[in-house]
Each structure stands twice: as structure tokens, then as C-alpha cells.
Design an enzyme around this catalytic site. Structure first.
Site, PDB file in Angstrom:
ATOM      1  N   GLY A  45       0.826  -1.197   0.000  1.00  9.59           N
ATOM      2  CA  GLY A  45       0.000   0.000   0.000  1.00  9.59           C
ATOM      3  C   GLY A  45       0.859   1.245   0.000  1.00  9.59           C
ATOM      4  N   ALA A  46       1.933   1.206   0.796  1.00 10.78           N
ATOM      5  CA  ALA A  46       2.857   2.336   0.891  1.00 10.78           C
ATOM      6  C   ALA A  46       4.100   1.864   1.612  1.00 10.78           C
ATOM      7  CB  ALA A  46       2.208   3.510   1.630  1.00 10.78           C
ATOM      8  N   MET A  47       5.156   2.685   1.553  1.00 12.29           N
ATOM      9  CA  MET A  47       6.399   2.406   2.270  1.00 12.29           C
ATOM     10  C   MET A  47       6.871   3.692   2.916  1.00 12.29           C
ATOM     11  SD  MET A  47       8.676   0.292   3.263  1.00 12.29           S
ATOM     12  CE  MET A  47      10.210   0.555   4.156  1.00 12.29           C
ATOM     13  N   GLU A  48       7.238   3.582   4.201  1.00 14.38           N
ATOM     14  CA  GLU A  48       7.428   4.739   5.076  1.00 14.38           C
ATOM     15  C   GLU A  48       8.798   5.373   5.004  1.00 14.38           C
ATOM     16  OE1 GLU A  48       8.235   0.978   7.659  1.00 14.38           O
ATOM     17  OE2 GLU A  48       6.870   1.563   6.042  1.00 14.38           O
ATOM     18  N   ASN A  49       9.500   5.325   3.885  1.00 15.93           N
ATOM     19  CA  ASN A  49      10.843   5.880   3.813  1.00 15.93           C
ATOM     20  C   ASN A  49      10.896   7.268   4.468  1.00 15.93           C
ATOM     21  OD1 ASN A  49      11.449   3.686   1.934  1.00 15.93           O
ATOM     22  ND2 ASN A  49      10.302   4.899   0.463  1.00 15.93           N
ATOM     23  N   HIS A  73      -0.907   6.309   8.787  1.00 15.17           N
ATOM     24  CA  HIS A  73      -0.096   5.135   9.146  1.00 15.17           C
ATOM     25  C   HIS A  73       1.373   5.377   8.805  1.00 15.17           C
ATOM     26  CE1 HIS A  73       0.508   0.553   8.993  1.00 15.17           C
ATOM     27  NE2 HIS A  73       1.617   1.021   8.436  1.00 15.17           N
ATOM     28  N   GLU A  74       1.627   5.817   7.573  1.00 17.17           N
ATOM     29  CA  GLU A  74       3.025   6.033   7.161  1.00 17.17           C
ATOM     30  C   GLU A  74       3.665   7.186   7.935  1.00 17.17           C
ATOM     31  OE1 GLU A  74       4.172   3.651   5.409  1.00 17.17           O
ATOM     32  OE2 GLU A  74       2.157   2.871   5.054  1.00 17.17           O
ATOM     33  N   HIS A  78       4.945   6.005  11.256  1.00 14.70           N
ATOM     34  CA  HIS A  78       6.230   5.317  11.097  1.00 14.70           C
ATOM     35  C   HIS A  78       7.421   6.266  11.199  1.00 14.70           C
ATOM     36  CE1 HIS A  78       5.451   1.167  10.251  1.00 14.70           C
ATOM     37  NE2 HIS A  78       4.680   1.391   9.209  1.00 14.70           N
ATOM     38  N   GLU A 131       4.742  -2.157  12.432  1.00 14.65           N
ATOM     39  CA  GLU A 131       3.449  -2.200  11.772  1.00 14.65           C
ATOM     40  C   GLU A 131       2.249  -2.141  12.700  1.00 14.65           C
ATOM     41  OE1 GLU A 131       3.463  -1.459   8.887  1.00 14.65           O
ATOM     42  OE2 GLU A 131       5.493  -1.975   8.283  1.00 14.65           O
TER      43      GLU A 131
END
Length: 824
Positions: free
Chosen positions: A254-258, A288-289, A292, A311
Site C-alpha cells: 500500500g505504501a512504504m514509510e521511507n 499510518h506512514e 512510522h 506495523e
């Protein structure tokens, strides 16, 4: 990449300390490759020893340690011998862009031929971009420089400055784990804003510029409110400089929290009018991201067995924030019907595992634990922890944990110590019951010696879980009772409960992780009562109970379908009606029924959708999800053909290309549309979304030639990660007469060929492909036998094995349902 074992990672971490990375990327060349140069400075605690670095390149032009040439890498590992106290590793070479969503992914937008690149370094993909020590506890600052075409936008983890045409320098970052490192580059459309001293930007492909501009205010408003909320809750300001959000093509998750540069799948930039549920889901993912950036990025797990520190917390905070400050008070209900049902399925399956501390002896095994347990169960357990400790103590523990391990790594033990110190409660005992066990308790209402009781049935041996819950009762469209309870025994007396005279709902506010079995009277009156129950959470818990009851084979799917037919058309909330409709089509009316009953059951779902649609205003966004369900289930050829042409649609869908594809896909699956019809609609929709819809519709056509072409493309690795998942998910469609005979020969081929495609699609994408393609619709003992043969063979990657295990468990449950609830 070879497996990285935990003991290897621990040994490497004990030996070295990484002090800095300098990475140069040249993206200006044509074709499928780029060049990368990495300079890594690190210290060795024991000079004269050896270790290894990780790198996956097509060709290395230079690999030196302290000026000494190194032997070529073997299986992605570069041997580093005779370490000095201070060391400089320099690696330069040609690397491959990917099409599987990992490493540097390169995508060509079919709408305009433009090229887009994004970096995805999770889980073990960083060595596909630069040489590194690829494990989460070897964090270090990064300096990154990028050369790109002059007209491209470039961004990454540090503030990006264009120092010359096409040349970009990114600011030095605070210490990062390698799996967070990203670069996004291409002719992206951009909307920028500043909030509270933070530079914000959202990006999408140029062909989506209009939709981005129209939706940027909503995205940025969610972002701004979430920043304000997190600053208040955590007491630590966002520490990563700029905040970019890239909506990119063909993204696996869905997404990545870089840190500073989050990437999302670009389906979150909606092509048409979105439903409220879609806006809520996007807001929760954004929040959510953002969570993180503190929990996961600022404080990172030491090894993958503590992935829940990332998570579960972010999932909890994402829905909490969306409910509290982003204008979606129904966020928890959406989580319940969409995310918790996913988690319950995982938790009762053979691949279940504890929320925290799951054994992850290697990184690929850890990948299998990124599932509904780590996300939705972990979030639900944290919500229950808050209900027990109180919000003030919980947040005090969070602040202490973040402050103590800022820019470092931490473990479950560190988190629990902070919570115990803040609350004064025995959090370790709580963790033993909730975080280190598997399965969900079942809450139901019964009687003991004539006294109504709440019954808590644990899965197997009692885990000693304490539930802070409420029980509610509803009759005649009103709430007539609500009892707050602390459930710490198998039987809890409720002498005043109106059992047999009302719909009684255990866990009515859905604040714990437990499945609910409704009593017989409640089930009998649901068709008349459910839609009029005034409490949204109560209705969500009931719908989830019906879905889970069928899936657990304790409820006849025909009874659930009866409730659906009577109540769903009048369900007031589209936030839960949308997901319930989809689940009804595939659970109540699908694989849990025998073949001969499915057409009539699916027809009843379509009839319910038609009735709901007729009761909605043409411009009501709730018409969108209802129309989608109707398009996926009806056999009304004239309606489908009209919608496929874009005619006679509800006003809110008048210009919606996706509903046209939904109708055409259904026609194709019924054998009423051919490849020429698909190609015609594809010409009018020359986008990536159109391309994906076209390959999915083509794979659904129930002819021998169409199936062979789709299969050859899938197993011949001629597809991108997204295309492969869409083909796999459409292939085993049994809607048309004769489909079973056509598809049965492919069952054996599925289990022998598809799970072994990790070389073509990568482990992350393969997990989605196997899950999407598992032939559950061929609900026969032979399918189960072939799945077991594949598992017994042993030659499977961890992700493929996990998905086959889960699919086989669902299949066996469906077969049990056929047997237990055989029609009279």
C-alpha cells in the site's frame, strides 16, 4: 539475494559499526540499467577479522576495501577480509532496473511514454541499488547524489537541491536503516505546500496531473492534521526535514514509510469520484506512514522478529488519527470490517504466529509475517492495551520509548519496560497473554443455571487474556442495554441481559481482538433488525460475525445470505456496506456453497445490489461501490453492455472508466466479450490502469486459446508485477458454463509452475501472485491434494509456502462447509 540469517546479522553487528554512506546514482542512460557508486565508511571492533557486504549488480567496475581490490561477489555477498580499525569500502558498477517493485523500479507510462523510477529498498532490496550492510540495526547517515534527465523531479530521504541541470544533491540524513533508503525520479507532477515549518510535496505521474491537483488539498490536509496530532501525542517534532509523498506505479504494498520520502501505490490518486470508504482508507494509510516516521524510522527494530514495533503501532495510530482529527469518526468501523476480518483469517490459519517475537531466523521468513496479524491484530491488541492502561499512561510509555532510543534500535523488551514504568502495571504478563500467543478468543452469550452469561472460549489452551469490552442489546431500532465489562474468566454472569428478547452483541464497541458468535434469537431476528440498529460499530461487529461465522464453518452460508438479502440494501453506512458486499459475493454466495447453488446465490447478491442502487440518489457516492458490486455479479447482459459503453450509469459514475472495465470484465468472464471488445475499450483508455484492466479481462475469457495465452504470459515472465497479479487473480473464474472443465487441467500446473517464479517476479511480488491466483474457486478435493503435494515437495520459498498454506486452509474450510451444511 541469499538468505540473511539472524545469527549472521548479529555477528556482523557485533563486529562492525557503519559510520557513513555516500551513494552516487546515474539515471541518465537509456534502457534497463543505471550506474551506482557506493562509498561506505565503517569501523571494525576486531582488526584483522572479516565480514561481508551485500551487492547485487550486473557488473562491477570497481570493488575495493581500503584501496585493495576485492574478489567478485558470490551470490550477492562481497567478502571483506583483513579489516582495519577504520575501513572504506568503494563499489561501483552497472545495476538493473526492476519490474517487480523492488530495488529501483522502472515503469513506462503507456499514456504518454514517460519513464518513472522509484526506490524500494525493503526487505533485502537495497543491495540492488547500492553496496551496503543490509540489516536493520546497522544504521548510518546517508549522502546521496543523483544524475537524471534535466526535466526530471528528484527526491529522496534528504532535502534535494538541483546544483546543475540534471545533477541533484540530497542533504545528509540522520542515521537510517538501509531498508528505508529511496530515490524517486521522473517527470512527476508536483503540488507543494509548507506547514509548521515542514516543506510538504505530493507527486504523481504527469498523466495524472489533473487528478493530483484536484485531490492534493485533501491529501495535504490529512498530512497537516496528522503532523499536528503526532507532535502533540509524541512530544518529539518530526525529525526528517522535508516530507514528500510519491504516488508511484506498480508498487507492491500500500505504501512504504521511507523517512522524508514516502511512496504509495498510485491507485490512491483516484481516477473517478471516490467513495467515502476510499477517502477514509487513503487518510488512514497516510496517517499510518506518518506514524512510522517516529515508530519504525526514529526507533527501528533490531531484527525482523520485532517487526510489530513498526506495523502494529503504525496501524493503530493510523486509524486512531483518522478517527480523531481527519473527519472520519467511522474509521474504526472500517478497520473492523476490512482489516480485522483479514487478520482473523490469518490468525486461525496454519501460518498464524504471535504478534511479537515471532521466530524469524532469516529475512525471507520475516517477510511472511508481514500479514494481518502484524497489522490488524497487533493494532487491535494495542487498542486493548490502551483500554486497560488508560490513554495517558500509554502515551507516557510511548514518549519514554521514543526518547530513550531516538535514531537507534529497540526490542519488544524495551517497549514493554517503558510501558511498565509509565503505568505501574504488570505489562509483561499482559504481553505473555496477548503478544506471545496465537488465535482469537470467541465471545458468545449463553446461560448458566438460567442466568445469562458472556462466554469467552479461548483457542486451545487458555491464554489468560483479559478483555475490556462492552456488551450491547438492540430491539426495535433502539439500543436498550449496554454493559461495560472486564472479562477475565470463561463465564461472566450478566443477570439483566435481555437474551432472547433483543439482538445481543458481545464486544459491541469492537475494542478487543475476539470473534463473536451471535445467539440463536439474534440470528433469527437479524433480517428484520440489523439495518435499523443505530450504532455503527454494533452493525459492523454483526456483519463481521456473519462473515467470520461462515469462514469458520460455524454458520451456514445460506443463513448469512438471507440476512444479507434482507438487510444490506438498507445498510446506512457505505463505509461498511462496500466491503460487506464484496465479502458476501465471495463468502456467502461463493466458494463456501456447492457449485450448483452458486449461480442463484450470486444472482441474489446482484438483486440486493440492484435494490440498494435503486434506493440511492444518482449523485450519492454510495452508488459507486453498489454499482461495482452489481457489475461484478449480475448476468443482465444488456445492463453490462450498456455500462461497458459508458451509458445509463448513475450520475456519480458518468465519466468513470473503471466501472466500464468492471462491466466488460464481467462480460468477458461470462463469455460475452472477446479480445476485440477489450482492445476497443483499451484504445479509449491508454493508461496504466487501462492496461491492467485489459490483461485481467483477457485472462477471464473462458476459451482454451485465451487461457493458454494468459498462462503463457504469466509463467513465461512476460509481465510486470502488477500485470502478473491481475492475470493470476482473473484466471480461475468459473462464472461461465463449462469453465470448470476448461480450468481443471490448470490446477496441477498452478502448483507446479507459479510458486517457482520468484526468479522472475521477486519474492514480494510472488507472494501476491500466489495469493491472488490460488484456485479456491475449483473447490474440490483434488485441488487440496495438489496444494498438499506442492507443500510436501519442499522446494518453495517462504512466501510461496505461506500463501499456499493459507489458500489450502481456506479451501479445506470451504469443503467442510459443503459437507456440514449440505442442502436438504
Amino acid at each position: 539475494m541469499p538468505l540473511l540469517y539472524q545469527d549472521e546479522a548479529q555477528a556482523r553487528s557485533a563486529l562492525i559499526e557503519v559510520t557513513s554512506y555516500d551513494v552516487q546514482l546515474d539515471l541518465t542512460g537509456p534502457g534497463e540499467t543505471f550506474t551506482s557508486t557506493s562509498t561506505v565508511t565503517f569501523a571494525a571492533r576486531e582488526p584483522g577479522t572479516e565480514t561481508f557486504a551485500d551487492v547485487v549488480a550486473l557488473d562491477l567496475s570497481e570493488a575495493t576495501l581500503n584501496g585493495r581490490r576485492l574478489d567478485p561477489p558470490v551470490d550477492g555477498r562481497l567478502r571483506l577480509g583483513d579489516l582495519a580499525r577504520t575501513n572504506v569500502l568503494r563499489v561501483s558498477g552497472t545495476f538493473a532496473y526492476s519490474r517487480d517493485g523492488q530495488g529501483l523500479h522502472r515503469s513506462v507510462d503507456p499514456a504518454d511514454g514517460q519513464v518513472y523510477i522509484y526506490g524500494m529498498s525493503f526487505l533485502d532490496a537495497a543491495p540492488q541499488v547500492f553496496a551496503c550492510f543490509d540489516q536493520p540495526d546497522l544504521k548510518a547517515p546517508f549522502d546521496v547524489r543523483v544524475s537524471a534527465p534535466d526535466d526530471w523531479v528528484v527526491a529522496g530521504n534528504g532535502h534535494a537541491e538541483q546544483v546543475a541541470p540534471g545533477d541533484w544533491v540530497l542533504a545528509t540524513t540522520p542515521p537510517l536503516a538501509t531498508y528505508f533508503v529511496t530515490v524517486c525520479a521522473g517527470p512527476y507532477a508536483t503540488v507543494e505546500r509548507e506547514h509548521d515549518g515542514i516543506a510538504l510535496a505530493v507527486h504523481a505521474r504527469a498523466s495524472m496531473a489533473q487528478q493530483l491537483r484536484e485531490q492534493a488539498d485533501d491529501i495535504l490536509r490529512v498530512t497537516e492534521r496528522s503532523f499536528d496530532y503526532y507532535h502533540q501525542l509524541f512530544g518529539i517534532r518530526y525529525p526528517w526535514g522535508d516530507y514528500h509523498q510519491f504516488f508511484v506505479p506498480e508498487f507492491n504494498a500500500g505504501a512504504m514509510e521511507n523517512p522524508g520520502c514516502v511512496v504509495f501505490r498510485d491507485q490512491y490518486i483516484f481516477r473517478g469520484h471516490p467513495t467515502r470508504g476510499e477517502l477514509l482508507s487513503r487518510a488512514s494509510v497516510i496517517a499510518h506512514e506518518m506514524a512510522h516516521q517516529w515508530f519504525g524510522n526514529l526507533v527501528t527494530m533490531r531484527w525482523w522478529d520485532d517487526l510489530w514495533l513498526n506495523e502494529s503501532f503504525a496501524e493503530y495510530m493510523g486509524y486512531r488519527t483518522t478517527a480523531a482529527v481527519n473527519e472520519f469518526p467511522d474509521a474504526w468501523a472500517r478497520m473492523g470490517i476490512e482489516r480485522k476480518t483479514w487478520g482473523y483469517a490469518e490468525d486461525r490459519g496454519p501460518g498464524t504466529h504471535p504478534v511479537a517475537g515471532s521466530a524469524a531466523g532469516d529475512n525471507y521468513t520475516a517477510l511472511t509475517n508481514f500479514d494481518g496479524i502484524s497489522y490488524s491484530k497487533g493494532a487491535s491488541v494495542l487498542r486493548q492495551l490502551v483500554a486497560w492502561l488508560g490513554d495517558e499512561a500509554f502515551l507516557a510509555g510511548v514518549r519514554a520509548h521514543l526518547s530513550a532510543h531516538r535514531f537507534g534500535n529497540a526490542t519488544l523488551a524495551d517497549f514493554l519496560a517503558a510501558m511498565q514504568q509509565a503505568s505501574g502495571q504488570d505489562v509483561n504478563t499482559w504481553a505473555g497473554a496477548w503478544l506471545r500467543t496465537t488465535g482469537a478468543d470467541v465471545l458468545s452469550v449463553g446461560s448458566a443455571a438460567g442466568v445469562p452469561t458472556l462466554i469467552c472460549t479461548p483457542p486451545g489452551d487458555p491464554a489468560g487474556r483479559r478483555h475490556v469490552v462492552e456488551v450491547g442489546a438492540f430491539a426495535g431500532g433502539q439500543e436498550v442495554q449496554r454493559f461495560p465489562l472486564v472479562v477475565d474468566a470463561t463465564i461472566t454472569p450478566l443477570p439483566d441481559l435481555l437474551v432472547g428478547r433483543a439482538v445481543v452483541v458481545p464486544n459491541v464497541s469492537d475494542e478487543t481482538w475476539a470473534q463473536v458468535d451471535l445467539d440463536e434469537h439474534s440470528l433469527q431476528v437479524l433480517p428484520q433488525e440489523l439495518a435499523s440498529i443505530p450504532d455503527l460499530d454494533a452493525r459492523q461487529v454483526i456483519w463481521s460475525s456473519l462473515i467470520e461465522g461462515v469462514a469458520r464453518v460455524v454458520l451456514d452460508p445460506r443463513r448469512a445470505l438471507e440476512v444479507f438479502e434482507a438487510s444490506w440494501p438498507d445498510e446506512p453506512s457505505d463505509v461498511i456496506a462496500g466491503p460487506v458486499g464484496v465479502k458476501a459475493a465471495f463468502v456467502f454466495a461463493g466458494d463456501f456453497l456447492p457449485y450448483e447453488e452458486r449461480p442463484a446465490a450470486i444472482a441474489s447478491v446482484a438483486e440486493a445490489a440492484m435494490r440498494r442502487l435503486a434506493g440511492l440518489d444518482d449523485g450519492d457516492p454510495a452508488a459507486i461501490s453498489t454499482a461495482r458490486l452489481l457489475a461484478a455479479t449480475t448476468r443482465d447482459h444488456e445492463l453490462l453492455q450498456s455500462w461497458a459503453r459508458g451509458e445509463s450509469l448513475p450520475a456519480v459514475l458518468a465519466d468513470d472508466r473503471d466501472i466500464r472495465w468492471s462491466a466488460l470484465h464481467r462480460l468477458a468472464a461470462l463469455g460475452l466479450a472477446d479480445e476485440d471488445a477489450i482492445a476497443q475499450l483499451r484504445r479509449s483508455d491508454p493508461t496504466l490502469t487501462g492496461a491492467l484492466a485489459a490483461v485481467a479481462a483477457g485472462a477471464a475469457i473462458p476459451t482454451a486459446d485465451a487461457k493458454q495465452r494468459a498462462w503463457s504470459a504469466l509463467v513465461g515472465a512476460h509481465l510486470s508485477n502488477y500485470e502478473a497479479a491481475r492475470v493470476a487473480g482473473s484466471f480461475f473464474d468459473v462464472s461461465a458454463p463449462g469453465s470448470l472443465e476448461l480450468l481443471r487441467p490448470y490446477v496441477d500446473r498452478f502448483f507446479t509452475e507459479v510458486p517457482r517464479l520468484s526468479h522472475a517476479y521477486g519474492e514480494f511480488a510472488l507472494s501476491s501472485i500466489v495469493s491472488a491466483g490460488f484456485p479456491l474457486s475449483i473447490t474440490e478435493p483434488h485441488t487440496a491434494e495438489q496444494a498438499q503435494v506442492a507443500l510436501d515437495d519442499g522446494d518453495l520459498t517462504a512466501s510461496a509456502r505461506r500463501q499456499i498454506l493459507q489458500g489450502l486452509a481456506l479451501l479445506r474450510d470451504a469443503l467442510r462447509s459443503h459437507e456440514r451444511f449440505a442442502s436438504k
